[in-house]
Design an enzyme around this catalytic site. Structure first.
Site, short mmCIF file in Angstrom:
data_model
loop_
_atom_site.label_atom_id
_atom_site.label_comp_id
_atom_site.label_asym_id
_atom_site.label_seq_id
_atom_site.Cartn_x
_atom_site.Cartn_y
_atom_site.Cartn_z
N LYS A 180 0.83 -1.21 0.00
CA LYS A 180 0.00 0.00 0.00
C LYS A 180 0.87 1.26 0.00
CE LYS A 180 -1.60 2.71 3.24
NZ LYS A 180 -1.68 4.03 2.59
N GLU A 253 10.65 1.47 9.74
CA GLU A 253 11.70 2.39 9.25
C GLU A 253 11.13 3.79 9.39
OE1 GLU A 253 14.70 1.95 8.10
OE2 GLU A 253 14.75 -0.23 8.04
N CYS A 287 14.50 10.46 4.78
CA CYS A 287 14.62 10.08 6.20
C CYS A 287 16.03 10.32 6.69
CB CYS A 287 14.22 8.62 6.38
SG CYS A 287 15.16 7.48 5.34
N GLU A 384 12.09 16.85 13.26
CA GLU A 384 12.50 16.44 11.91
C GLU A 384 11.82 17.40 10.94
OE1 GLU A 384 10.75 12.87 10.15
OE2 GLU A 384 12.62 12.49 9.10
P1 NAD Z 1 3.23 8.72 7.46
O1 NAD Z 1 3.60 8.01 8.71
O2 NAD Z 1 2.29 9.85 7.54
O3 NAD Z 1 2.60 7.73 6.39
C1 NAD Z 1 3.29 6.58 5.93
C2 NAD Z 1 2.28 5.54 5.46
O4 NAD Z 1 1.49 5.10 6.57
C3 NAD Z 1 1.27 6.04 4.42
O5 NAD Z 1 1.11 5.01 3.46
C4 NAD Z 1 0.01 6.23 5.23
O6 NAD Z 1 -1.18 6.13 4.47
C5 NAD Z 1 0.11 5.10 6.23
N1 NAD Z 1 -0.65 5.28 7.48
C6 NAD Z 1 -1.11 6.42 8.03
N2 NAD Z 1 -1.75 6.17 9.20
C7 NAD Z 1 -1.66 4.83 9.40
C8 NAD Z 1 -2.08 3.96 10.44
N3 NAD Z 1 -2.72 4.41 11.52
N4 NAD Z 1 -1.79 2.65 10.33
C9 NAD Z 1 -1.10 2.16 9.27
N5 NAD Z 1 -0.68 2.94 8.24
C10 NAD Z 1 -0.96 4.26 8.31
O7 NAD Z 1 4.63 9.15 6.84
P2 NAD Z 1 4.87 10.10 5.58
O8 NAD Z 1 4.55 11.50 6.02
O9 NAD Z 1 4.22 9.51 4.39
O10 NAD Z 1 6.46 9.95 5.37
C11 NAD Z 1 7.41 10.78 5.93
C12 NAD Z 1 8.10 10.10 7.11
O11 NAD Z 1 8.65 8.85 6.72
C13 NAD Z 1 9.26 10.91 7.64
O12 NAD Z 1 9.23 10.90 9.04
C14 NAD Z 1 10.47 10.14 7.14
O13 NAD Z 1 11.65 10.35 7.88
C15 NAD Z 1 9.99 8.73 7.21
N6 NAD Z 1 10.79 7.86 6.36
C16 NAD Z 1 11.61 6.91 6.93
C17 NAD Z 1 12.43 6.12 6.13
C18 NAD Z 1 13.36 5.09 6.72
O14 NAD Z 1 13.84 4.23 5.98
N7 NAD Z 1 13.66 5.11 8.01
C19 NAD Z 1 12.40 6.29 4.75
C20 NAD Z 1 11.57 7.26 4.22
C21 NAD Z 1 10.76 8.02 5.03
#
Ligand code: NAD
Length: 483
Positions: A180, A253, A287, A384
């Site tokens: 997803k 992650e 990230c 962040e």
């Molecule tokens: P987010 O947490 O808002 O969303 C990520 C995903 O989770 C989306 O697909 C979203 O629809 C889904 N989601 C939202 N609520 C959920 C729930 N309650 N249960 C399950 N899934 C749910 O993150 P974002 O804003 O899309 O991404 C940015 C963040 O991701 C930043 O903090 C970044 O640092 C992090 N990130 C981490 C890595 C890593 O490898 N450590 C890599 C890329 C991004």
């Protein structure tokens, strides 16, 4: 020549499908996808609900016995075909990725190359049966077996690469998958699903676009055995809590607030170029971007000036425009968060050396901004930021720099910059992170584990360590004496 795509009566591009059980389907429900360079919708994505999720999970479960019975080599061959398809369709995928995500098209192409290279790399890793004991009495082996169905949830900053890593890990180790993407960037992942459909047996790969609630249903679903989640710390905590109901395995992650510590012996200009790129690639929405720079007082002014020069010379604009280095922020919520951090930074009395003036729309453009003399407790240093605004902080004693770098709940990565590699290595080893780099930042490989310490995550992606996270260890203990 511009390619014509199917559009519906709203005029939005709409040639996108969910992949369930080897079939490309729609659900009858749609949601708009915004082009961040204009702030206006340009396409519609089909939206999966509970019914589509149940069908996808059932299909993945049906496909599991035959898929998991294949050898690693046989599964690797399928994955390599997907990598070939990614390369073959790189141009159209990169254009779509730029349209929905915003990044310069060259960076979209790099993302696809990286996805293919890292996936191929992972399929070269052997996971042998380990012999733990072999004596006169017993033979004890440790086997690793697949878990079943893996749910993969990805964020909006690098949708193809962050899907490819967990998808390859899940499939190569014998699991089937339901993937997803983020509702902000579903389209390029749905297109990868179309490519996967041509290659994998029905049900092995399923791709569902949908909202945050779909992610939550996946984490609660009794038919899913593991969740591989990439996203924010706040959502990661919700995933962990929801997964507890079925004791699902999880890999998280999450976000980071990476510090780069710059020692007194560097050439400020050459380090500034590298740091600037590591802080602003993909508009800082990475990230493991450099998010705080700690510079020794003796080179502080020179480094600040060199960073400001880089920022003044960087070309900001729509990702499809030639020569653009920094595209728009991906979505309005993130853009407004950055406006808030910028306001807070200005109010705090910090010095803005470059950038800082956000153009009026359309599009979510935010200039690269370099900030000096900022309070350690400000939002920009503590949170962040996930955008192209970078604080540069001064230190005189490196022990103090290490302490400040570690004074955060995050622990994704960090770096140390110096001509004295031995000294820098010793400092790097004291950073409380999953990856500590010396004279580089953002270097990853299929063979090296990546993931976060502290609140930046649980588990690792890539490498044998990452792959074993998609498997259950099973001890087979044999008494040699027949009863
Ligand atoms: P987010 O947490 O808002 O969303 C990520 C995903 O989770 C989306 O697909 C979203 O629809 C889904 N989601 C939202 N609520 C959920 C729930 N309650 N249960 C399950 N899934 C749910 O993150 P974002 O804003 O899309 O991404 C940015 C963040 O991701 C930043 O903090 C970044 O640092 C992090 N990130 C981490 C890595 C890593 O490898 N450590 C890599 C890329 C991004």
């Amino acid at each position: 020549m511009a390619v014509q795509h199917a559009s519906d009566d709203t005029g939005l591009r709409s040639d996108f499908f969910l992949l369930i059980d080897g079939e490309l389907v729609t659900s009858g429900r749609w949601f708009d996808v915004i082009d961040p360079a204009t702030g206006a919708p340009f396409a519609r994505s089909p939206e999966a609900g509970r019914a589509e999720l149940d069908r996808a999970v059932a299909a993945a479960r049906r496909a599991f016995p035959a898929w998991s019975a294949l050898s690693f080599e046989e599964r690797a061959a399928y994955i390599r075909r997907l990598c070939d398809a990614l390369r073959k369709h790189q141009d159209e995928l990169a254009e779509l990725l730029t349209r929905e995500q915003g990044k310069p098209v060259g960076q979209s192409r790099d993302e696809i190359t990286r996805a293919a290279t890292q996936s191929e790399g992972m399929t070269k890793i052997q996971i042998p049966v380990e012999t733990l004991v072999d004596d006169l009495e017993r033979h004890i082996e440790l086997h690793y077996v697949p878990l079943g169905v893996v749910g993969i949830i990805t964020p909006w900053n690098a949708p193809i690469n962050l899907a490819a890593g967990p998808l390859t890990a899940a499939l190569y180790t014998g699991n089937t998958a339901v993937l997803k993407p983020s509702p902000y960037t579903p389209l390029s992942t749905l297109k990868v699903g179309e490519l996967a459909r041509e290659i994998f047996p029905a049900g092995v790969v399923n791709v569902l676009a949908g909202g945050n609630d779909l992610g939550q249903w996946m984490t609660e679903h009794p038919g899913i055995d593991k969740i591989s989640f990439t996203g924010s710390v706040a959502t990661g905590k919700k995933v962990m809590a929801a997964a507890a109901g079925t004791l699902k395995r999880i890999t998280l992650e999450l976000g980071g607030n990476d510090a780069a510590i710059v020692l007194e012996d560097v050439d400020p200009k050459s380090v500034a170029r590298k740091l600037f790129f590591a802080a602003t690639v993909n508009c800082g929405q990475v990230c493991m971007a450099v998010k705080r720079i700690y510079a020794h007082e003796s080179i502080y002014d020179a480094l600040c000036e060199a960073l400001a020069d880089e920022a003044r010379n960087a070309k900001v604009g729509p990702g499809m425009e030639p020569g653009v280095q920094i595209g728009p922020i991906q979505n309005r919520m993130q853009y407004e968060k950055l406006l808030g951090i910028l306001e807070d930074t200005k109010r705090s009395g910090a010095r803005i050396l470059a950038g800082g003036e956000v153009p009026k729309g359309p599009g979510y453009f935010f200039p690269p901004t370099i900030v000096a003399d900022i309070d350690e407790n400000s939002r920009l240093v503590q949170e962040e930021q996930f955008g192209p605004i970078v604080p540069v902080l001064k230190f005189s004693d490196v022990e103090d720099a290490i302490r400040r770098a570690n004074a955060t709940r995050y622990g994704l990565a960090g770096s140390v910059w110096s001509r004295d590699i031995a000294r820098a290595t010793a400092i790097a080893a004291r950073l409380e992170v999953g990856t500590a780099w010396v004279n580089q930042h953002r270097a990853t490989s299929a063979f090296v584990p990546f993931g976060g310490a502290k609140e930046s995550g649980i588990g690792r992606q890539y490498s044998i360590l990452g792959l074993k996270g998609y498997m259950e260890p099973r001890v087979v203990s044999v008494l040699k004496q027949v009863p």
